[in-house]
Design a protein around this motif. Structure first.
Motif, PDB file in Angstrom:
ATOM      1  N   ASP A   1       0.835  -1.192   0.000  1.00 53.76           N
ATOM      2  CA  ASP A   1       0.000   0.000   0.000  1.00 53.76           C
ATOM      3  C   ASP A   1       0.876   1.250   0.000  1.00 53.76           C
ATOM      4  O   ASP A   1       0.589   2.220  -0.681  1.00 53.76           O
ATOM      5  N   HIS A   2       1.938   1.235   0.785  1.00 51.95           N
ATOM      6  CA  HIS A   2       2.875   2.344   0.808  1.00 51.95           C
ATOM      7  C   HIS A   2       4.201   1.870   1.402  1.00 51.95           C
ATOM      8  O   HIS A   2       4.265   0.798   2.005  1.00 51.95           O
ATOM      9  N   GLY A  24       7.898   3.483   3.314  1.00 55.08           N
ATOM     10  CA  GLY A  24       8.614   4.604   3.904  1.00 55.08           C
ATOM     11  C   GLY A  24      10.063   4.248   4.142  1.00 55.08           C
ATOM     12  O   GLY A  24      10.381   3.111   4.501  1.00 55.08           O
ATOM     13  N   GLY A  62       5.300  12.734   2.058  1.00 55.41           N
ATOM     14  CA  GLY A  62       4.679  11.699   1.250  1.00 55.41           C
ATOM     15  C   GLY A  62       4.575  12.084  -0.212  1.00 55.41           C
ATOM     16  O   GLY A  62       4.175  13.196  -0.545  1.00 55.41           O
ATOM     17  N   GLY A  67       3.320  10.755  -4.260  1.00 58.08           N
ATOM     18  CA  GLY A  67       2.442   9.863  -4.995  1.00 58.08           C
ATOM     19  C   GLY A  67       1.806  10.583  -6.153  1.00 58.08           C
ATOM     20  O   GLY A  67       2.137  11.735  -6.455  1.00 58.08           O
ATOM     21  N   LYS A  98      -2.444   9.094  -4.289  1.00 53.98           N
ATOM     22  CA  LYS A  98      -2.319   9.162  -2.829  1.00 53.98           C
ATOM     23  C   LYS A  98      -0.837   9.040  -2.504  1.00 53.98           C
ATOM     24  O   LYS A  98      -0.063   8.517  -3.299  1.00 53.98           O
ATOM     25  N   PRO A  99      -0.430   9.517  -1.335  1.00 55.19           N
ATOM     26  CA  PRO A  99       0.981   9.370  -0.989  1.00 55.19           C
ATOM     27  C   PRO A  99       1.296   7.901  -0.667  1.00 55.19           C
ATOM     28  O   PRO A  99       0.753   7.341   0.278  1.00 55.19           O
ATOM     29  N   ASP A 100       2.141   7.305  -1.476  1.00 54.68           N
ATOM     30  CA  ASP A 100       2.486   5.897  -1.235  1.00 54.68           C
ATOM     31  C   ASP A 100       3.978   5.673  -1.070  1.00 54.68           C
ATOM     32  O   ASP A 100       4.417   4.551  -0.834  1.00 54.68           O
ATOM     33  N   PHE A 101       4.780   6.732  -1.166  1.00 56.05           N
ATOM     34  CA  PHE A 101       6.218   6.657  -0.883  1.00 56.05           C
ATOM     35  C   PHE A 101       6.537   7.774   0.094  1.00 56.05           C
ATOM     36  O   PHE A 101       6.239   8.942  -0.154  1.00 56.05           O
ATOM     37  N   TRP A 102       7.120   7.398   1.239  1.00 56.14           N
ATOM     38  CA  TRP A 102       7.338   8.340   2.336  1.00 56.14           C
ATOM     39  C   TRP A 102       8.802   8.433   2.724  1.00 56.14           C
ATOM     40  O   TRP A 102       9.518   7.419   2.732  1.00 56.14           O
TER      41      TRP A 102
END
Length: 122
Positions: free
Chosen positions: A3-4, A6, A39, A41, A44-48
């Motif tokens: 899903d994401h 980090g 975040g 993306g 949606k933000p999926d790399f943090w």
């Protein structure tokens, strides 16, 4: 499956500068920013990114970002070079992975192996 994701970075500002440049070539952008996390993306933000603790000892990670086409892989390479990244492998076909695997590999400011890859025929 994911899903994401980090990662922790030693210099958040340097990493923001790098990822702002290279992820824009893939249609992603900085979507959220807090003091403790940033975040990226497209929907949606999926790399943090988050700051690593001062005492942290890091190990290299490999992160591969999907590119929509081979031109985007080349643009990722150019943006990474302009941002000061060391190129590990120039953009090319990697037939050992599969016949249409086209990727580039660079080092981010923390030494991670960061890739942009397109799986579509050229």
């Amino acid at each position: 499956m994911l899903d994401h994701l980090g990662i922790q970075v030693r210099d958040l500002d340097a990493s923001i500068t790098f990822y702002d440049a290279v992820l824009a070539t893939l249609g992603a952008r900085r979507m959220l920013q807090y003091p403790e996390a940033v975040g990226y993306g497209s929907g949606k933000p999926d790399f943090w990114l988050s700051p690593a603790p001062a005492e942290a000892v890091g190990q290299e990670s490999h992160i591969a970002f999907t590119a929509p086409d081979r031109g985007a892989v080349r643009a990722f390479h150019d943006a990474a070079v302009a941002a000061g990244a060391r190129v590990l492998h120039e953009p090319r076909v990697w037939p050992e992975y599969h016949a249409d695997y086209f990727g580039v590999f660079v080092r981010d400011p923390d030494g991670n192996n960061v890739e942009a890859v397109c799986h579509a025929p050229g």
